[in-house]
Write a protein that holds these residues in place. Structure first.
Motif, PDB file in Angstrom:
ATOM      1  N   GLN A 168       0.567  -1.001   0.034  1.00 24.19           N
ATOM      2  CA  GLN A 168      -0.320   0.047   0.037  1.00 24.19           C
ATOM      3  C   GLN A 168       1.129   1.529   0.229  1.00 24.19           C
ATOM      4  O   GLN A 168       1.332   1.472  -0.020  1.00 24.19           O
ATOM      5  N   ALA A 169       0.381   1.803  -0.625  1.00 23.63           N
ATOM      6  CA  ALA A 169       0.823   3.926  -0.520  1.00 23.63           C
ATOM      7  C   ALA A 169       1.189   4.084   0.917  1.00 23.63           C
ATOM      8  O   ALA A 169       0.903   3.684   1.634  1.00 23.63           O
ATOM      9  N   GLY A 170       3.150   4.634   1.327  1.00 20.59           N
ATOM     10  CA  GLY A 170       3.382   4.717   2.412  1.00 20.59           C
ATOM     11  C   GLY A 170       4.149   3.565   2.932  1.00 20.59           C
ATOM     12  O   GLY A 170       5.049   3.777   4.010  1.00 20.59           O
ATOM     13  N   MET A 183      13.207   1.183  -0.513  1.00 20.02           N
ATOM     14  CA  MET A 183      11.666   2.205  -0.908  1.00 20.02           C
ATOM     15  C   MET A 183      11.048   2.168   0.754  1.00 20.02           C
ATOM     16  O   MET A 183      10.345   1.257   0.625  1.00 20.02           O
ATOM     17  N   ASN A 184      11.734   3.613   0.837  1.00 17.32           N
ATOM     18  CA  ASN A 184      10.429   3.234   1.860  1.00 17.32           C
ATOM     19  C   ASN A 184       9.152   4.597   0.845  1.00 17.32           C
ATOM     20  O   ASN A 184       9.647   5.337   0.102  1.00 17.32           O
ATOM     21  N   SER A 185       7.988   5.137   2.544  1.00 18.79           N
ATOM     22  CA  SER A 185       6.830   6.433   1.675  1.00 18.79           C
ATOM     23  C   SER A 185       6.965   5.892   0.025  1.00 18.79           C
ATOM     24  O   SER A 185       7.132   6.708  -0.496  1.00 18.79           O
ATOM     25  N   LEU A 186       6.274   4.477   0.152  1.00 18.70           N
ATOM     26  CA  LEU A 186       6.150   4.441  -1.420  1.00 18.70           C
ATOM     27  C   LEU A 186       5.173   5.052  -2.466  1.00 18.70           C
ATOM     28  O   LEU A 186       3.826   4.761  -1.257  1.00 18.70           O
ATOM     29  N   LYS A 187       5.101   5.041  -3.402  1.00 18.49           N
ATOM     30  CA  LYS A 187       3.654   5.979  -4.093  1.00 18.49           C
ATOM     31  C   LYS A 187       2.554   5.167  -5.257  1.00 18.49           C
ATOM     32  O   LYS A 187       3.666   4.522  -5.652  1.00 18.49           O
ATOM     33  N   PRO A 188       1.723   5.010  -5.447  1.00 19.81           N
ATOM     34  CA  PRO A 188       1.001   4.458  -6.660  1.00 19.81           C
ATOM     35  C   PRO A 188       2.284   4.759  -7.696  1.00 19.81           C
ATOM     36  O   PRO A 188       2.385   3.383  -9.018  1.00 19.81           O
ATOM     37  N   TRP A 228      21.898  -6.779 -17.472  1.00 18.64           N
ATOM     38  CA  TRP A 228      20.448  -6.985 -16.661  1.00 18.64           C
ATOM     39  C   TRP A 228      20.095  -8.137 -16.272  1.00 18.64           C
ATOM     40  O   TRP A 228      20.030  -8.989 -16.375  1.00 18.64           O
ATOM     41  N   GLY A 229      18.697  -8.092 -14.983  1.00 16.51           N
ATOM     42  CA  GLY A 229      17.593  -9.695 -14.560  1.00 16.51           C
ATOM     43  C   GLY A 229      17.141  -8.956 -14.798  1.00 16.51           C
ATOM     44  O   GLY A 229      16.575  -8.248 -16.089  1.00 16.51           O
ATOM     45  N   GLN A 230      16.069 -10.207 -14.612  1.00 16.61           N
ATOM     46  CA  GLN A 230      15.366 -10.283 -15.391  1.00 16.61           C
ATOM     47  C   GLN A 230      14.029  -9.699 -15.020  1.00 16.61           C
ATOM     48  O   GLN A 230      12.766  -9.345 -15.460  1.00 16.61           O
ATOM     49  N   GLY A 231      13.956  -8.511 -13.581  1.00 15.28           N
ATOM     50  CA  GLY A 231      13.299  -7.470 -13.134  1.00 15.28           C
ATOM     51  C   GLY A 231      12.067  -8.148 -12.170  1.00 15.28           C
ATOM     52  O   GLY A 231      11.654  -9.491 -11.987  1.00 15.28           O
ATOM     53  N   THR A 232      11.495  -7.551 -11.573  1.00 19.59           N
ATOM     54  CA  THR A 232      10.624  -7.819  -9.792  1.00 19.59           C
ATOM     55  C   THR A 232       9.815  -6.986  -9.693  1.00 19.59           C
ATOM     56  O   THR A 232       9.853  -5.857 -10.119  1.00 19.59           O
ATOM     57  N   GLN A 233       8.542  -7.262 -10.181  1.00 14.45           N
ATOM     58  CA  GLN A 233       7.576  -6.641  -9.963  1.00 14.45           C
ATOM     59  C   GLN A 233       7.031  -5.930  -8.699  1.00 14.45           C
ATOM     60  O   GLN A 233       6.594  -7.153  -7.993  1.00 14.45           O
ATOM     61  N   VAL A 234       7.359  -4.296  -8.377  1.00 12.88           N
ATOM     62  CA  VAL A 234       6.751  -3.547  -7.776  1.00 12.88           C
ATOM     63  C   VAL A 234       5.220  -3.075  -7.356  1.00 12.88           C
ATOM     64  O   VAL A 234       5.536  -2.395  -8.851  1.00 12.88           O
ATOM     65  N   THR A 235       4.131  -3.445  -7.409  1.00 13.61           N
ATOM     66  CA  THR A 235       3.112  -2.934  -7.289  1.00 13.61           C
ATOM     67  C   THR A 235       2.366  -1.896  -5.892  1.00 13.61           C
ATOM     68  O   THR A 235       2.234  -1.998  -4.139  1.00 13.61           O
ATOM     69  N   VAL A 236       2.136  -0.901  -6.074  1.00 15.35           N
ATOM     70  CA  VAL A 236       1.921   0.683  -5.441  1.00 15.35           C
ATOM     71  C   VAL A 236       0.346   0.442  -5.347  1.00 15.35           C
ATOM     72  O   VAL A 236      -0.221   1.666  -6.462  1.00 15.35           O
ATOM     73  N   SER A 237      -0.215   0.112  -3.785  1.00 11.57           N
ATOM     74  CA  SER A 237      -2.035   0.171  -4.423  1.00 11.57           C
ATOM     75  C   SER A 237      -1.965   1.862  -3.643  1.00 11.57           C
ATOM     76  O   SER A 237      -1.685   1.972  -2.587  1.00 11.57           O
ATOM     77  N   SER A 238      -3.003   2.470  -4.017  1.00 11.42           N
ATOM     78  CA  SER A 238      -3.326   4.120  -3.445  1.00 11.42           C
ATOM     79  C   SER A 238      -4.483   3.751  -2.326  1.00 11.42           C
ATOM     80  O   SER A 238      -4.916   2.567  -2.077  1.00 11.42           O
TER      81      SER A 238
END
Length: 126
Positions: free
Chosen positions: A13-15, A83-88, A116-126
């Motif tokens: 979640q956001a934050g 990563m702190n205080s994440l935003k959408p 390069w790496g393969q990547g990792t998904q980050v999803t931040v909901s509001s």
């Protein structure tokens, strides 16, 4: 050559906070400048942060300054992105990249990185 594997992404979640890891193998992270990029759907790959090979100086895109911290653990051969205080708007696939000869003025240019790496998904909901 160096191989890179990211981990630590998820849905938050956001934050909230997340710590991404980029585990290197084949060569020591001390031999490379390592960076984090991110790419959201329909957008270009964007520079997030880098830690330089010589001296370990760190560099950030303005939008994450004060919220994200890049670091490296040479003993574990791993680079982190706290990563702190994440935003959408931080929602994206995050990629780790490495290069042994990149110069300061090119840090934000994805085509300048060889590994390069393969990547990792980050999803931040509001």
């Amino acid at each position: 050559q160096v191989q890179l594997v990211e981990s630590g992404g998820g849905l938050v979640q956001a934050g909230d906070s997340l710590r991404l890891s980029c585990a290197a193998s084949g060569r020591t992270v001390r031999d490379y400048t390592l960076a984090w990029f991110r790419q959201a759907p329909g957008r270009e790959r964007e520079f997030v942060a880098a830690i330089r090979r010589n001296g370990g100086s760190t560099h950030y895109v303005d939008s994450v300054k004060g919220r994200f911290t890049i670091s490296r653990d040479i003993a574990k051969n791993t680079v982190y992105l706290q990563m702190n205080s994440l935003k959408p708007e931080d929602t994206a696939v995050y990629y780790c990249a490495a290069d042994s000869s990149i110069i300061l003025s090119s840090l934000a240019m994805p085509h300048q990185y060889d590994y390069w790496g393969q990547g990792t998904q980050v999803t931040v909901s509001s």
